[in-house]
Structures are given as C-alpha cells and as structure tokens.
Scaffold this active site. Structure first.
Site, PDB file in Angstrom:
ATOM      1  N   LEU A 198     -29.234  39.930 -16.453  1.00  0.00           N
ATOM      2  CA  LEU A 198     -28.950  41.270 -15.937  1.00  0.00           C
ATOM      3  C   LEU A 198     -27.985  41.981 -16.881  1.00  0.00           C
ATOM      4  O   LEU A 198     -26.908  41.475 -17.174  1.00  0.00           O
ATOM      5  CB  LEU A 198     -28.351  41.199 -14.531  1.00  0.00           C
ATOM      6  N   ALA A 215     -27.920  45.793 -16.917  1.00  0.00           N
ATOM      7  CA  ALA A 215     -28.142  47.226 -16.699  1.00  0.00           C
ATOM      8  C   ALA A 215     -26.865  47.993 -16.398  1.00  0.00           C
ATOM      9  O   ALA A 215     -26.882  49.209 -16.289  1.00  0.00           O
ATOM     10  CB  ALA A 215     -29.153  47.422 -15.570  1.00  0.00           C
ATOM     11  N   ARG A 269     -15.397  50.980 -16.882  1.00  0.00           N
ATOM     12  CA  ARG A 269     -13.999  50.651 -17.196  1.00  0.00           C
ATOM     13  C   ARG A 269     -13.777  50.297 -18.672  1.00  0.00           C
ATOM     14  O   ARG A 269     -12.646  50.144 -19.111  1.00  0.00           O
ATOM     15  CB  ARG A 269     -13.516  49.513 -16.290  1.00  0.00           C
ATOM     16  N   ASP A 282     -22.875  40.402 -19.315  1.00  0.00           N
ATOM     17  CA  ASP A 282     -21.438  40.616 -19.531  1.00  0.00           C
ATOM     18  C   ASP A 282     -20.625  39.358 -19.201  1.00  0.00           C
ATOM     19  O   ASP A 282     -19.415  39.425 -19.033  1.00  0.00           O
ATOM     20  CB  ASP A 282     -20.931  41.818 -18.719  1.00  0.00           C
ATOM     21  N   ASN A 298     -18.795  32.965  -5.613  1.00  0.00           N
ATOM     22  CA  ASN A 298     -20.094  33.014  -6.268  1.00  0.00           C
ATOM     23  C   ASN A 298     -19.898  33.498  -7.711  1.00  0.00           C
ATOM     24  O   ASN A 298     -19.328  34.559  -7.927  1.00  0.00           O
ATOM     25  CB  ASN A 298     -20.993  33.995  -5.500  1.00  0.00           C
ATOM     26  N   ASN A 314     -15.137  43.404 -17.865  1.00  0.00           N
ATOM     27  CA  ASN A 314     -15.208  44.732 -17.248  1.00  0.00           C
ATOM     28  C   ASN A 314     -14.366  45.763 -17.970  1.00  0.00           C
ATOM     29  O   ASN A 314     -14.597  46.951 -17.847  1.00  0.00           O
ATOM     30  CB  ASN A 314     -14.767  44.655 -15.781  1.00  0.00           C
ATOM     31  N   ASN A 319     -20.683  48.156 -66.346  1.00  0.00           N
ATOM     32  CA  ASN A 319     -22.057  47.775 -66.006  1.00  0.00           C
ATOM     33  C   ASN A 319     -22.896  48.953 -65.536  1.00  0.00           C
ATOM     34  O   ASN A 319     -24.097  48.823 -65.374  1.00  0.00           O
ATOM     35  CB  ASN A 319     -22.048  46.681 -64.931  1.00  0.00           C
ATOM     36  N   ARG A 347     -10.881  48.171 -82.929  1.00  0.00           N
ATOM     37  CA  ARG A 347      -9.516  48.558 -82.625  1.00  0.00           C
ATOM     38  C   ARG A 347      -9.048  49.386 -83.800  1.00  0.00           C
ATOM     39  O   ARG A 347      -9.396  49.091 -84.937  1.00  0.00           O
ATOM     40  CB  ARG A 347      -8.712  47.265 -82.546  1.00  0.00           C
TER      41      ARG A 347
HETATM   42  C1  UD1 Z   1     -21.762  39.966  -8.102  1.00  0.00           C
HETATM   43  C2  UD1 Z   1     -22.160  39.132  -6.905  1.00  0.00           C
HETATM   44  C3  UD1 Z   1     -20.926  38.431  -6.373  1.00  0.00           C
HETATM   45  C4  UD1 Z   1     -20.293  37.590  -7.457  1.00  0.00           C
HETATM   46  C5  UD1 Z   1     -20.000  38.432  -8.676  1.00  0.00           C
HETATM   47  C6  UD1 Z   1     -19.560  37.571  -9.834  1.00  0.00           C
HETATM   48  C7  UD1 Z   1     -24.024  40.310  -5.880  1.00  0.00           C
HETATM   49  C8  UD1 Z   1     -24.444  41.195  -4.775  1.00  0.00           C
HETATM   50  N1  UD1 Z   1     -22.740  40.004  -5.921  1.00  0.00           N
HETATM   51  O1  UD1 Z   1     -20.864  40.951  -7.622  1.00  0.00           O
HETATM   52  O2  UD1 Z   1     -21.262  37.603  -5.268  1.00  0.00           O
HETATM   53  O3  UD1 Z   1     -19.096  36.995  -6.975  1.00  0.00           O
HETATM   54  O4  UD1 Z   1     -21.188  39.137  -9.095  1.00  0.00           O
HETATM   55  O5  UD1 Z   1     -19.149  38.361 -10.872  1.00  0.00           O
HETATM   56  O6  UD1 Z   1     -24.855  39.870  -6.669  1.00  0.00           O
HETATM   57  N2  UD1 Z   1     -26.484  44.650 -12.422  1.00  0.00           N
HETATM   58  C9  UD1 Z   1     -27.656  45.193 -12.876  1.00  0.00           C
HETATM   59  N3  UD1 Z   1     -28.357  46.028 -12.067  1.00  0.00           N
HETATM   60  C10 UD1 Z   1     -27.935  46.370 -10.830  1.00  0.00           C
HETATM   61  C11 UD1 Z   1     -26.719  45.812 -10.362  1.00  0.00           C
HETATM   62  C12 UD1 Z   1     -26.021  44.948 -11.191  1.00  0.00           C
HETATM   63  O7  UD1 Z   1     -28.075  44.917 -13.992  1.00  0.00           O
HETATM   64  O8  UD1 Z   1     -28.630  47.128 -10.164  1.00  0.00           O
HETATM   65  C13 UD1 Z   1     -25.711  43.752 -13.284  1.00  0.00           C
HETATM   66  C14 UD1 Z   1     -24.391  44.386 -13.677  1.00  0.00           C
HETATM   67  O9  UD1 Z   1     -24.527  45.029 -14.930  1.00  0.00           O
HETATM   68  C15 UD1 Z   1     -23.468  43.225 -13.780  1.00  0.00           C
HETATM   69  C16 UD1 Z   1     -24.035  42.213 -12.813  1.00  0.00           C
HETATM   70  O10 UD1 Z   1     -25.366  42.610 -12.560  1.00  0.00           O
HETATM   71  O11 UD1 Z   1     -23.494  42.644 -15.051  1.00  0.00           O
HETATM   72  C17 UD1 Z   1     -23.221  42.107 -11.549  1.00  0.00           C
HETATM   73  O12 UD1 Z   1     -23.310  43.321 -10.856  1.00  0.00           O
HETATM   74  P1  UD1 Z   1     -22.108  43.906 -10.002  1.00  0.00           P
HETATM   75  O13 UD1 Z   1     -22.620  45.010  -9.164  1.00  0.00           O
HETATM   76  O14 UD1 Z   1     -20.954  44.154 -10.862  1.00  0.00           O
HETATM   77  O15 UD1 Z   1     -21.806  42.673  -9.061  1.00  0.00           O
HETATM   78  P2  UD1 Z   1     -20.424  42.274  -8.451  1.00  0.00           P
HETATM   79  O16 UD1 Z   1     -20.011  43.315  -7.507  1.00  0.00           O
HETATM   80  O17 UD1 Z   1     -19.493  41.855  -9.497  1.00  0.00           O
END
Ligand code: UD1
Ligand code: CA
Length: 457
Positions: free
Chosen positions: A8, A10, A15, A102, A169, A227, A386, A440
C-alpha cells in the site's frame, strides 16, 4: 505455496510537508517504497502489486523500472479498499501478504516467519503484532480469555478499556487470496473514520473459524512507519546502525559506528578499517586490509587489498589497485582505473584515466582521458589539456616517463617511454622516448639591472 505481495503506497504524507509523495522520500539513498519492494522480492513472490495514488506520475517516474504491477487507487477509501484494488489480479490459489510503502525496515526474516506460521496452519490468517508501552494511534489486538485473536479495533473506535491494550496491529497481514477477496467484499465503512478498514477482515476470519496466527517482528523498529521528517531521520539512523552492526559482525573496524553511512551495498574483506563520517554510495567493494580515512565519499567503486584512502577523498566509478595510496583530498572521477602500487596525492583529479603499476601523481594535477604507463612520475601541477572546446582528446604517457612540474600536455599527445619533460613545458607535439623535451623560454639574467626605488614626495 504461491505468494502475491500487495504494497500500500497511496498515502499523501501531508506531515512530510513536501511536494513529493511520501513513499519517494529517501532512506539510505533510495526511495522508501524501493526498500519495501526489494524486501518483498526477496520472498520470491509470483507478483508484487503496488497500490499507488497520490502523486502517481511522480511515483511511476521514479520507480517505473521496478518489476512490479502498478495498481491505481483513485479514491483513498481506506486500507481495505486499497488492498481490494489489487485483488482482481491475484489468483484464488495464492496467499496475499500486505506490506506498506512507508514502512521501510520490515525484514525478510520476520515476513518469512509470518508467512510460514500462517501457511503451516493451513487456511489461517497471519498477523504481525507488537507490544508497545505507548500504543496510542495504533489499532489494538482484542483477544479472548484463551488468548485467541478476536478482532482489531482502531484507536479512533476503541473504548477506554480497549485503549489500554498494549498489543498493536503493525498492519502487516497474510491470508489466502480466495477468502481475503470474500472478506474484503463484505467490508463496510461504518466506523469513526468512514473508511473500509483492512483490519475488519480479522473479525470475519474469526467468524469463519479461520485460525488467526500472530507473530512478533524480529526487531522492535521493523514495523515503524514514516509520517514526518523526524521519523524519517530516526529510521535512517536505525538503518545505518544496523548496517554498522552487520559490518562490525563481519570484522570491520568502525572508528565510530554512529558516523558512517551506507547508501547502497558495501562488501568488505578482512581487516578493513573505516574512520569517521565516510559515505558509501551504490555498490562498493573493499578488499582485505583496506583503510578509509575520515570524511571520504566512495561510490560504485572497487578498492583492492591493502589500499589506503586518506581523508577527504571522493572516489566514483573507479578501480583502486592493491596497495595504492590515495589522497588526502584526491578526486577520482568515473572511468579511473589504477593498477597496484599507484600513489595519487592531494588535490589531484583523475577522470577516464588508466594508471599502470607503480606510477605517481602526487600533487595538484588534472589528468583526464589519459593512459599512463608503469613507474611514471607526474610532477606537481601537471595538466592534461584534454578538451579543445568541442572534443576530448587522449594523452598517452609511456613507461618510466618523467613529467616535470607545471607541465601542460595538449592532447592528443604521446610522451614516449623513458622520456623526460622539462618543468614548465607546454607539450603540443609528441615527445620522443628516452629524450628530454622541453618548451621553455631560455633563462637570461640582466647585468646591472636595478630594482626601482620609491619616489619621495
Ligand atoms: C493502520 C491500521 C492500524 C495499524 C496501523 C499501523 C487500518 C484500518 N488500520 O492504521 O490498525 O495499527 O496502520 O501503522 O488498516 N493507505 C492506502 N490507501 C488507503 C488508505 C491507506 O494506500 O485508502 C496506505 C497509507 O498510505 C499508509 C497505510 O496504508 O501507508 C496505512 O494507512 P493509514 O490510514 O495511515 O492507517 P493507520 O491509521 O495508520
Ligand atoms: Ca487512517
């Protein structure tokens, strides 16, 4: 067992306060996402799917060369929705491992343990969890009295009691594709963030009586995400410390493991000593008994056995030969090939130059597009001219030649073997072997000449 990885990537990374998508920021000289792709590929999956969104053009431009399937997530509707975007391309008989663009330090060993544990339980779901003293912000792992995982509750949806749970998690899961597809299809966004949570598949697995198998990461820092720039800097230091520990484990002496950076791959022989603040970029190989002085930058080069690189030298795409002594303050540019026992001294710049055994260029010189024989001495301040403003030309210097100080060799030009060039010469025609060649003005002294004296006013 066939494995597909879904990464993932996206997220926008607000920040980071940057125009660049978060996953393109560099750790150890490479985009965050590239680290994750590389780790995923070490698991030998059938495919790696990268779900990208924000700054898609930039991501594809920077990483389009990677052997992955690119999947666009047009709307950012949550982690479950993001994984679902990749599922049409994943066959039912595979396992799906979810990683994050990330979270760059996740290790192959941890992922192998997670996948092996889940696969061993047949149709089980593998979950990477961690115990944290400060669990704030993470999803919490809810278990029953027998310690079995029941579900994950997000911080924003958690009760006060659930917020006290310290098992979190990490986000990394592995599951059989067919079931994951079904669970993802059944997700809703009925939660405080209005998102389709990947984490909600856990409760569905439990309802389907699919065992949930949890694993802790091998190291505490593996699951940390980036982040903001502070976290990026912390993970950079963490990564570099791990490189340093690995190299010290192989017997390398690091004068200060905190002041040392590998932005690429570093291969080392025995009894290598590296002083402080050295940066290695690309692929660098150091032979046995090599020593690197402080404040050097070395990129895509080989330093052979026994060579000494002294302080403040910059070396790029160069082969340094056995027992060579380089620097301090040497600059070896791409295409430099040094045989053994060569000395390159301070303020010497070499480019596309081959120097044969035992030759010395010790002071203040520029030698480019040149071939230098054995046992040649190139005096202080020698310059190969050169470039004629349009084209580059070659300088060839034979074995045992002696180039007097402050000479200019106007290329194309050849200095024969054993030739001597008188100091201060501008050599624009070939110098025959064995002879003294010089250009020279004859020296003269003026008899009776007087120095002017200051007029009194
Ligand atoms: C998520 C978990 C959480 C976990 C945490 C660890 C979920 C609902 N929650 O929370 O349980 O403790 O990660 O860091 O999964 N992303 C996409 N597309 C989207 C949404 C997210 O690509 O539509 C990617 C984000 O870029 C990011 C990652 O998924 O890299 C996590 O997404 P984010 O919404 O930040 O999840 P957290 O709230 O951190
Ligand atoms: Ca979120």
């Amino acid at each position: 067992m066939k494995l597909s990885v879904v990464i993932l990537a996206a997220g926008q990374g607000t920040r980071m306060r940057s125009q660049m998508p978060k996953v393109l920021h560099h750790l150890a000289g490479r985009p965050l996402l590239e680290h994750v792709i590389a780790t995923a590929q070490r698991l030998r999956p059938t495919a790696v799917h990268v779900v990208y969104g924000h700054g898609g053009d930039q991501v594809l431009r920077a990483l389009g060369h990677c052997q992955v399937q690119w999947v666009e997530q047009r709307e950012r509707l949550g982690t479950g929705h993001a994984v679902a975007q990749a599922m049409p391309k994943v066959p039912d008989d595979e396992w799906v491992l979810v990683l994050y663009g990330d979270v760059p330090l996740i290790s192959e060993a941890t992922l192998r343990a997670l996948v092996a544990g889940a696969v061993a339980g047949q149709a089980s779901l593998g979950l990477l969890t961690a115990m944290l003293e400060q669990p704030k912000g993470y999803g919490r792992i809810v278990r029953n009295d027998q310690g079995q995982v029941l579900r994950i509750v997000e911080e924003k949806d958690a009760t006060a009691e659930q917020k006290r749970i310290c098992e979190v998690n990490t986000g990394v899961i592995v599951a059989p594709a067919a079931q994951l597809r079904r669970w993802l299809g059944a997700l809703n966004n009925d939660n405080s963030q209005g998102e389709y949570y990947l984490t909600d598949v856990i409760a569905q697995a439990v309802a389907d009586q699919v065992p949930v198998h949890s694993v802790y990461p091998a190291r505490e820092t593996e699951f940390l995400g980036v982040n903001d720039k502070q976290q990026l800097a912390q993970l950079e230091r963490q990564y570099q410390r791990e490189q340093a520990d690995f190299l010290m484990g192989q017997g390398v002496t690091l004068l200060d493991p905190q002041r040392f950076d590998v932005r690429g791959e570093l291969y080392v022989g025995k009894d290598v000593v590296i002083d402080i603040d050295v940066i290695f970029e690309g692929k660098v190989t150091l032979g046995d008994n090599v020593s690197i002085g402080p404040f050097c930058v070395i990129r895509d080069s080989v330093i052979a056995n026994g060579a000494q690189i002294k302080a403040y030298s910059i070396i790029e795409e160069t082969h340094v030969g056995e027992r060579d002594i380089i620097g301090p303050y040497a600059r070896l540019r791409p295409g430099t090939l040094l045989a053994s026992d060569v000395h390159i001294g301070n303020f010497v710049e070499l480019k596309k130059t081959v120097v044969d055994q035992g030759s010395k260029i010790n002071h203040l010189s520029y030698v480019g597009d040149a071939t230098i024989g054995k046992r040649v001495n190139v005096g202080a301040g020698t310059i190969t001219c050169n470039y004629d403003g349009a084209n580059k030309h070659q300088t060839v210097i034979g074995d045992d030649a002696f180039i007097g100080s402050d000479s200019q060799l106007v290329a194309p030009v050849t200095v024969g073997a054993g030739a001597t060039i008188g100091a201060g010469s501008t050599i624009s025609r070939d110098a025959p072997e064995g002879q003294l060649t010089l250009s020279r003005m004859a020296q003269k002294s003026v008899v009776g000449w007087k120095r002017p004296t200051k007029k009194s006013q």
